[in-house]
Write an enzyme that holds these catalytic residues in place. Sequence first.
Site, PDB file in Angstrom:
ATOM      1  N   THR A   1       0.864  -1.179   0.000  1.00  0.00           N
ATOM      2  CA  THR A   1       0.000   0.000   0.000  1.00  0.00           C
ATOM      3  C   THR A   1       0.903   1.232   0.000  1.00  0.00           C
ATOM      4  O   THR A   1       1.988   1.194   0.547  1.00  0.00           O
ATOM      5  CB  THR A   1      -0.850  -0.010   1.295  1.00  0.00           C
ATOM      6  OG1 THR A   1      -1.841  -0.999   1.161  1.00  0.00           O
ATOM      7  CG2 THR A   1      -1.506   1.336   1.582  1.00  0.00           C
TER       8      THR A   1
ATOM      9  N   GLY B   1      -5.748  -3.549   7.872  1.00  0.00           N
ATOM     10  CA  GLY B   1      -6.757  -2.498   7.878  1.00  0.00           C
ATOM     11  C   GLY B   1      -7.842  -2.631   8.924  1.00  0.00           C
ATOM     12  O   GLY B   1      -8.249  -1.641   9.539  1.00  0.00           O
TER      13      GLY B   1
ATOM     14  N   ARG C   1     -14.955  -5.913   0.550  1.00  0.00           N
ATOM     15  CA  ARG C   1     -14.180  -5.497   1.731  1.00  0.00           C
ATOM     16  C   ARG C   1     -13.474  -4.151   1.487  1.00  0.00           C
ATOM     17  O   ARG C   1     -12.862  -3.925   0.461  1.00  0.00           O
ATOM     18  CB  ARG C   1     -13.153  -6.575   2.050  1.00  0.00           C
ATOM     19  CG  ARG C   1     -12.292  -6.279   3.275  1.00  0.00           C
ATOM     20  CD  ARG C   1     -10.961  -5.675   2.903  1.00  0.00           C
ATOM     21  NE  ARG C   1     -10.086  -5.516   4.063  1.00  0.00           N
ATOM     22  CZ  ARG C   1      -8.960  -4.821   4.056  1.00  0.00           C
ATOM     23  NH1 ARG C   1      -8.562  -4.216   2.964  1.00  0.00           N
ATOM     24  NH2 ARG C   1      -8.219  -4.721   5.132  1.00  0.00           N
TER      25      ARG C   1
ATOM     26  N   GLY D   1     -10.741  -1.420   3.331  1.00  0.00           N
ATOM     27  CA  GLY D   1      -9.737  -1.323   4.391  1.00  0.00           C
ATOM     28  C   GLY D   1      -9.747   0.044   5.059  1.00  0.00           C
ATOM     29  O   GLY D   1     -10.689   0.840   4.907  1.00  0.00           O
ATOM     30  N   ASP D   2      -8.689   0.309   5.807  1.00  0.00           N
ATOM     31  CA  ASP D   2      -8.588   1.578   6.537  1.00  0.00           C
ATOM     32  C   ASP D   2      -8.159   2.740   5.661  1.00  0.00           C
ATOM     33  O   ASP D   2      -8.464   3.902   5.966  1.00  0.00           O
ATOM     34  CB  ASP D   2      -7.568   1.424   7.671  1.00  0.00           C
ATOM     35  CG  ASP D   2      -6.179   1.077   7.135  1.00  0.00           C
ATOM     36  OD1 ASP D   2      -6.084   0.143   6.305  1.00  0.00           O
ATOM     37  OD2 ASP D   2      -5.200   1.736   7.517  1.00  0.00           O
TER      38      ASP D   2
ATOM     39  N   THR E   1      -0.412   2.114   7.049  1.00  0.00           N
ATOM     40  CA  THR E   1      -0.369   0.872   6.275  1.00  0.00           C
ATOM     41  C   THR E   1      -0.310  -0.307   7.239  1.00  0.00           C
ATOM     42  O   THR E   1       0.353  -0.231   8.270  1.00  0.00           O
ATOM     43  CB  THR E   1       0.833   0.817   5.319  1.00  0.00           C
ATOM     44  OG1 THR E   1       0.886  -0.482   4.710  1.00  0.00           O
ATOM     45  CG2 THR E   1       2.157   1.082   6.030  1.00  0.00           C
ATOM     46  N   GLY E   2      -1.019  -1.360   6.899  1.00  0.00           N
ATOM     47  CA  GLY E   2      -1.027  -2.515   7.790  1.00  0.00           C
ATOM     48  C   GLY E   2      -2.359  -3.236   7.716  1.00  0.00           C
ATOM     49  O   GLY E   2      -3.118  -3.041   6.755  1.00  0.00           O
TER      50      GLY E   2
HETATM   51  N1  ASP Z   1      -4.097  -1.135   5.128  1.00  0.00           N
HETATM   52  C1  ASP Z   1      -4.371  -1.777   3.869  1.00  0.00           C
HETATM   53  C2  ASP Z   1      -5.740  -2.440   3.941  1.00  0.00           C
HETATM   54  O1  ASP Z   1      -6.044  -3.046   4.942  1.00  0.00           O
HETATM   55  C3  ASP Z   1      -3.366  -2.799   3.493  1.00  0.00           C
HETATM   56  C4  ASP Z   1      -1.921  -2.389   3.571  1.00  0.00           C
HETATM   57  O2  ASP Z   1      -1.600  -1.381   4.162  1.00  0.00           O
HETATM   58  O3  ASP Z   1      -1.064  -3.100   3.014  1.00  0.00           O
HETATM   59  O4  ASP Z   1      -6.441  -2.384   2.962  1.00  0.00           O
END
Ligand code: ASP
Length: 310
Positions: A177, A231, A205, A207-208, A228-229
Site C-alpha cells: 500500500t 486495515g 471489503r 480497508g482503513d 499501512t497494515g
Molecule cells: N491497510 C491496507 C488495507 O487493509 C493494506 C496495507 O496497508 O497493506 O487495505
Amino acid sequence: MSTITLAIHGGAGTILREHMTPALEAAYQQALQRALDKGYAVLEKQGTALDAVETAVKDLEDEPLFNAGKGSVFTFNGEHEMDAAIMDGSNGMAGAVAGVRGIRNPVELARAVMQHTEHVFLAGRGAEELAKALGIPEASPDYFFTEQRNAQWKLAQESGQTALDHNIQLKDKKFGTVGAVACDHAGNVAAATSTGGMTNKRWGRIGDSPIIGSGTYASNHTCAISCTGHGELFIRSIAAYDVSCLMEYKGMTLEEAMRMVVMHKLVKIGGEGGMIGVDAAGNAALLFNSEGMYRGVRSSSGVSEVAIYK
Ligand code: ASP
C-alpha cells in the site's frame, strides 16, 4: 517560511532481507527515491502539501512494485478493487473512494471527490461514474495484471486466507500500500493513501486506507498521517485520528503520539503495520511494528533517506 518535508511509504509487513535479492532491493529503493524526489520537487517550487502528496502517491500507484494502482492485489474473485483517500490539513477538506475498478490513479479520483462534489466518500459504481464524467483516466483489467500478484493470489486461494500482501511468502515479492504526508512552505499539511487492499479480500471489503481518521488524516493543528497494515485493526483503532487526538488533547509530540498508537495500542490488539506522519513545523516520523516498511523522507532541514528494514 516553514521547514518543507515529505514522507512516503510503500507498505509495511514481513519484509525480510533474506527474501530479497540485491536487484529487487535496489529496484525498491529507486522507486521510493523517485516518488520522494517528485513529490519534494513540488514543495521546493513553493507548491502545496496537497499537490505534493498527490504527486508522490500517483508515482507510487504507477509503480508495479507496490500494491496500489498498477500493482494492486487480486480480490477473491480475481479482480482489482482499489481504495484511496486524500485530506487537506489547511481546511479539513477530504475526498475518498472505495472498491473502485479500472481507475488508473485512484488518488486522483479521491481528490476529484473532494474538489468536484459535495461529498467526502464515494464507493464503487458511483465513484467510477464520477471518473467518467470528469474524464479521469481509466485502464483495462490487463493494465492491473502482474505475474507476482497473480501468484500471490493463487497461494492465498489455496490456503483460503486473506492476507497483507507483504506477508505472502513468495521468492520474488512485490508489495505495498502507498501513502504520503507533507508540510509545505506555508506550514500546511496534507496526507494521501492508496491501496489495492488485502490479497484475496471478499464481499466488497474496504480497508482503513480510504477511511478518514483511520488510514488517512490531516489537520494543520496537529499532523498529517498515512497508515499501512492490517486495515481491520486500524479501522477499529481510528489510528490516524488517534495520533491527532493524543497531540491535541494530551500535548504529545508527533513522535510520542505515533509511538503510543503504533507500538502500544495497535500491538496490544495484534494490529500489524505502521504509519508516517508530519506536523505543521515540518517534523516527520516513520514508525512500524512489523519487520519492515518501505519508506522515505526528505526535508529542507537536511534529512533525505529511503529505507526498508528495521
Ligand atoms: N491497510 C491496507 C488495507 O487493509 C493494506 C496495507 O496497508 O497493506 O487495505
